[in-house]
Design a protein around this motif. Sequence first.
Motif, short mmCIF file in Angstrom:
data_model
loop_
_atom_site.label_atom_id
_atom_site.label_comp_id
_atom_site.label_asym_id
_atom_site.label_seq_id
_atom_site.Cartn_x
_atom_site.Cartn_y
_atom_site.Cartn_z
N MET A 1 13.76 3.12 -2.76
CA MET A 1 12.35 2.76 -2.53
C MET A 1 12.17 2.09 -1.17
SD MET A 1 9.81 0.38 -4.82
CE MET A 1 9.83 1.53 -6.18
N LEU A 2 13.12 1.22 -0.79
CA LEU A 2 12.99 0.51 0.48
C LEU A 2 13.06 1.47 1.67
CD1 LEU A 2 15.11 -2.71 -0.19
CD2 LEU A 2 12.63 -2.45 -0.22
N LYS A 3 13.67 2.63 1.47
CA LYS A 3 13.71 3.61 2.55
C LYS A 3 12.32 4.07 2.94
CE LYS A 3 18.29 5.46 1.42
NZ LYS A 3 19.06 6.67 1.01
N ARG A 4 11.36 3.95 2.01
CA ARG A 4 10.00 4.39 2.30
C ARG A 4 9.21 3.37 3.11
NH1 ARG A 4 9.54 6.64 -3.60
NH2 ARG A 4 10.10 8.83 -3.28
N LEU A 5 9.84 2.25 3.46
CA LEU A 5 9.19 1.34 4.41
C LEU A 5 8.99 2.04 5.75
CD1 LEU A 5 11.04 -2.01 3.67
CD2 LEU A 5 8.62 -1.55 3.30
N ASN A 6 9.85 2.99 6.04
CA ASN A 6 9.71 3.82 7.24
C ASN A 6 9.36 5.23 6.81
OD1 ASN A 6 10.54 1.69 8.95
ND2 ASN A 6 12.68 2.14 8.48
N GLY A 7 8.49 5.85 7.56
CA GLY A 7 8.10 7.21 7.19
C GLY A 7 7.05 7.77 8.13
N PRO A 8 6.63 8.97 7.87
CA PRO A 8 5.70 9.65 8.78
C PRO A 8 4.28 9.08 8.79
CG PRO A 8 6.05 10.96 6.80
CD PRO A 8 7.03 9.83 6.73
N GLN A 9 3.93 8.30 7.78
CA GLN A 9 2.57 7.78 7.70
C GLN A 9 2.42 6.40 8.33
OE1 GLN A 9 0.68 10.02 6.95
NE2 GLN A 9 1.89 11.38 5.67
N THR A 10 3.50 5.87 8.93
CA THR A 10 3.44 4.56 9.59
C THR A 10 4.06 4.69 10.97
OG1 THR A 10 5.47 3.99 8.41
CG2 THR A 10 3.41 3.13 7.53
N LEU A 11 3.49 3.99 11.95
CA LEU A 11 3.96 4.11 13.32
C LEU A 11 5.25 3.33 13.57
CD1 LEU A 11 0.64 3.92 15.40
CD2 LEU A 11 2.09 5.90 15.00
N GLY A 12 5.33 2.09 13.12
CA GLY A 12 6.48 1.26 13.38
C GLY A 12 7.62 1.56 12.42
N ASN A 13 8.64 2.26 12.89
CA ASN A 13 9.72 2.67 12.01
C ASN A 13 11.11 2.33 12.55
OD1 ASN A 13 8.06 3.97 9.98
ND2 ASN A 13 7.70 5.59 11.48
N GLY A 14 11.21 1.94 13.80
CA GLY A 14 12.51 1.72 14.42
C GLY A 14 13.01 0.31 14.25
N ARG A 15 14.26 0.11 14.69
CA ARG A 15 14.88 -1.21 14.60
C ARG A 15 14.13 -2.23 15.45
NH1 ARG A 15 21.16 -1.45 15.81
NH2 ARG A 15 21.07 -0.17 13.90
N GLY A 16 13.67 -1.79 16.63
CA GLY A 16 12.92 -2.70 17.49
C GLY A 16 11.66 -3.22 16.83
N PHE A 17 10.97 -2.34 16.13
CA PHE A 17 9.75 -2.75 15.43
C PHE A 17 10.05 -3.82 14.40
CE2 PHE A 17 7.31 -2.29 11.49
CZ PHE A 17 6.04 -2.63 11.94
N TRP A 18 11.09 -3.61 13.60
CA TRP A 18 11.39 -4.57 12.54
C TRP A 18 11.91 -5.89 13.08
CZ3 TRP A 18 9.17 -4.08 8.16
CH2 TRP A 18 8.86 -2.82 7.67
N VAL A 19 12.61 -5.84 14.22
CA VAL A 19 13.03 -7.09 14.86
C VAL A 19 11.81 -7.89 15.31
CG1 VAL A 19 14.20 -8.07 16.87
CG2 VAL A 19 15.30 -6.25 15.55
N CYS A 20 10.85 -7.20 15.95
CA CYS A 20 9.62 -7.88 16.38
C CYS A 20 8.83 -8.39 15.18
CB CYS A 20 8.76 -6.93 17.20
SG CYS A 20 9.48 -6.46 18.79
N ALA A 21 8.80 -7.61 14.09
CA ALA A 21 8.07 -8.03 12.90
C ALA A 21 8.70 -9.29 12.29
CB ALA A 21 8.06 -6.90 11.87
N CYS A 22 10.02 -9.34 12.26
CA CYS A 22 10.70 -10.53 11.71
C CYS A 22 10.46 -11.75 12.59
CB CYS A 22 12.19 -10.25 11.57
SG CYS A 22 12.61 -9.07 10.27
#
Length: 353
Positions: free
Chosen positions: A1-22
Amino acid sequence: MLKRLNGPQTLGNGRGFWVCACLALLAALIYPVFADPYDVGNFAYFLIWVFMALGLCLMWGYGGMLSFGQTFFFGIGGYAYGVLSVDLGNAHGMALGNFVMAVVLAGLTAVILGYLMIYGRINGVFFGIVTLSVTLALAFFLGQTAGPEWAIGSARLNGFNGMQGMAPLSLPWFGGDIDLEETPLYYFVLVLLVCTYLALRILVNARFGNVLVAVREDSQRTELLGYDVRLYQLGGFVLGSILAAVSGVFYTAWGQFITPSSIGLPAAAMPIIWVAFAGRSDLTATLVGTFVLLLVFQTLTIYSEQAALILMGLILVLTVMFAPQGCFVGLGRIAQWRPVRRHTMRARSPEAG
């Protein structure tokens, strides 16, 4: 299920995005340590409205249903919480019960209204007209409830003056209750907002979100593929309306009042402006853009409320003319495009190969 945090319907999917989000989340968590409690309470106020914007993003951006009814469900949730809070009290964990009951009531209303519209084949511009009509009808009705006869138990509706005197949200804590005001409310809203955002990311990248987007693009083709188009639309409408009700409950608990002016036409247009400006097709853009726009609007309101409203209208016109996909969606796509472009150029250079 957590794999769906990234997908085609959301723009921020890369490691850089999640680092900035954290990092952004960490900054939000430590902000109250260095800020005045009054300012923390104001930031909680900004976060409260983001639930409504995320709900409209799900309905409009992903499902193609432009609704002016977000403040309709905002008002139902807020007034329901106020009535329950006055009549039942908030002691011994009852506040959370009132919260849930108010949201459930708004959800049931959304099921009924959504069923009548969606299964009645009301779509396009008429969908917006119907939702705007019920919103204005509720605002008009609440505005003429000033007399003492307009009461539910001990809770008086008070017409244009609005309901007042509701207790704040509270949580049971080691045999007592802790009131959620200022800093505690900020943390409660922040945690719930993060959970809501992550849950919506999973939802839109799952089958439900993919089908909802397909319905937006071509509902007839999606129906021919065997999907119950109206059921998916109803699900999106109900979820978006529930999020608006969550904003209404939080708003009422935050200020301990609610008035019909928070439901009427100017208020109903605001979520449209937030989501259109930020980018209706992406949850992250809606979250960040709505917060920024609310911060700017509140700052301008201190000096001139009329000027702030004029600016909101101007922003909507400029967004429709020059950035129809939304400003923050455009910035997000640029941020994703540049690294890929540089990588492609390196791969084509003589030194690469």
